[in-house]
Enzyme design. Structure first.
Site, PDB file in Angstrom:
ATOM      1  N   ASP A   1       0.905  -2.359  28.339  1.00 51.39           N
ATOM      2  CA  ASP A   1      -0.378  -2.675  27.709  1.00 51.39           C
ATOM      3  C   ASP A   1      -1.197  -3.612  28.579  1.00 51.39           C
ATOM      4  OD1 ASP A   1       0.687  -1.164  25.703  1.00 51.39           O
ATOM      5  OD2 ASP A   1       0.924  -2.815  24.276  1.00 51.39           O
TER       6      ASP A   1
ATOM      7  N   ASP B   1       8.386   1.966  28.622  1.00 55.22           N
ATOM      8  CA  ASP B   1       8.080   0.838  29.513  1.00 55.22           C
ATOM      9  C   ASP B   1       9.182  -0.214  29.510  1.00 55.22           C
ATOM     10  OD1 ASP B   1       7.361   0.097  26.904  1.00 55.22           O
ATOM     11  OD2 ASP B   1       5.578  -1.012  27.530  1.00 55.22           O
TER      12      ASP B   1
ATOM     13  N   LEU C   1      -4.094   0.361  19.862  1.00 54.59           N
ATOM     14  CA  LEU C   1      -4.928   0.330  21.071  1.00 54.59           C
ATOM     15  C   LEU C   1      -4.798  -0.981  21.837  1.00 54.59           C
ATOM     16  CD1 LEU C   1      -8.138   2.070  19.690  1.00 54.59           C
ATOM     17  CD2 LEU C   1      -6.114   3.094  20.734  1.00 54.59           C
TER      18      LEU C   1
END
Length: 395
Positions: free
Chosen positions: A174, A40, A127
């Site tokens: 994210d 990214d 996460l």
């Protein structure tokens, strides 16, 4: 989902007890990344999705400029004011403070707020609990004060908070996944243009399961920033010959071989992994569109090998979990996920074998590593939303 109902009720009740008023409530999900790790911030492609692990944030405005925050998970408080926002000495408030700081830098008028937040995203598992906190905060302020930001702007504000205030130079993946998530869809995101396409996860035969090493990434922040610098250095070496190349997204293997490999072996390995991984995302999306889950799974294993050997962000616990499941024909793919040095592996497993493989892996992991492994079944869900609008309810 009784667990989520209990969490939200507890947060709302804590808010009413502490602040003697009813809050608006928002939620933002954590995320997985199916493939496309560390691409990214190189303007590459990624394939994340929002998952059914959440941060819930209760908020109401104040008449003054004070900010009062209570963490339900830490059972800890922090207070400051809009005019005195600075890094806390606790870290957990900084994800919220960083977002407020970014909004104020955009000359938006705010008032003080009371906040209680908490959730069920495992911390240190890769996460993106931090992105969920940031996105819930940005979304809540946008709603509460009618700031007029669109979804992409909210994701960018949240990312900038993490980059500039918290100090982790993450890409947008994210935060984008938290905001733009859609049920049973992965997001093929171009991190250079922010163009995105929803790729269906359309199967009743396979599921995604996370195996948590219970190793926290103590090295992750410094190593993450170091890997980013190495990629930028690789671009600089190429730019001496091709000034128009501004990211590894535009670079070719031939450029790496000619302009990086003779001068810096480590940088060459890092850059080669990124170029290969960007191509893998493209190929993996085609696999999913053709429902070729076995070929997709092979690419997951390839990504792990690249992260282990070329990008060097794995660890013995992650490697053990991936190596252990490789011999099961019902496991189509597995790899480490997230920044590295701990957290979870993501596994694509035939539904009929999930219990057996999960239990066998957990027993073997505890025997080999001396610590318990946690297992997280996950579902793909929608992104950040308003859960409850107390202002309208009170009218």
């Amino acid at each position: 989902m009784p667990e989520l109902s209990e969490i939200t009720n507890n947060i709302e009740q804590t808010f009413k007890t502490k602040f003697n008023s009813s809050p608006d409530m928002f939620y933002s999900p954590g995320r997985i990344n199916l493939i496309g790790e560390h691409t990214d911030y190189n303007n590459g492609l990624v394939l994340p999705a929002a998952i059914d692990k959440y941060i819930f944030l209760a908020i109401a405005s104040r008449e003054d400029d004070e900010i009062h925050i209570f963490s339900q998970d830490y059972q800890d408080s922090y207070a400051t004011s809009l005019s005195a926002i600075q890094i806390s000495n606790k870290l957990w408030p900084d994800y919220i403070l960083g977002v407020i700081d970014q909004i104020q830098k955009l000359d938006k008028k705010l008032r003080g707020v009371n906040i209680v937040f908490g959730g069920n995203i495992p911390q240190g598992a890769g996460l993106s609990s931090s992105a969920a906190v940031e996105c819930a905060t940005a979304y809540a302020f946008n709603s509460l004060f009618n700031l007029g930001f669109n979804s992409l702007e909210l994701a960018k504000i949240s990312q900038k908070a993490e980059n500039e205030f918290v100090g982790v130079k993450c890409g947008l993946m994210d935060q984008f996944a938290s905001v733009f998530g859609k049920e049973n869809k992965f997001i093929k995101l171009d991190c250079g243009s922010y163009e995105h396409q929803y790729i269906p996860f359309d199967t009743d035969q396979y599921s995604l399961i996370l195996f948590d090493t219970q190793v926290k990434h103590s090295l992750a922040s410094s190593a993450y920033n170091e890997r980013r610098q190495q990629c930028e250095y690789g671009v600089q070496l190429i730019q001496k010959h091709y000034p128009e190349i501004t990211s590894l997204r535009q670079a070719t293997q031939a450029m790496l071989d000619e302009f990086i490999k003779p001068f810096d072996a480590i940088t060459y390995k890092r850059c080669q992994y990124i170029i290969q991984e960007i191509k893998r995302v493209e190929d993996a999306c085609n696999d999913l569109l053709e429902s070729d889950f076995r070929q997709f799974g092979k690419r997951m294993f390839q990504t792990h090998e690249g992260l282990k050997n070329e990008y060097e962000v794995s660890c013995k616990e992650l490697d053990f979990l991936v190596d252990f499941v490789k011999d099961y024909p019902e496991v189509l793919g597995a790899r480490m996920m997230g920044g590295g040095f701990g957290g979870c592996t993501i596994n694509l497993i035939e539904n009929k074998a999930i219990d057996n493989i999960s239990n066998s892996t957990a027993i073997a992991y505890e025997k080999a590593m001396g610590k318990a492994m946690k297992i997280y079944p996950i579902s793909i869900v929608d992104g950040t939303k308003l859960l409850k609008d107390a202002r309208n309810e009170s009218k």
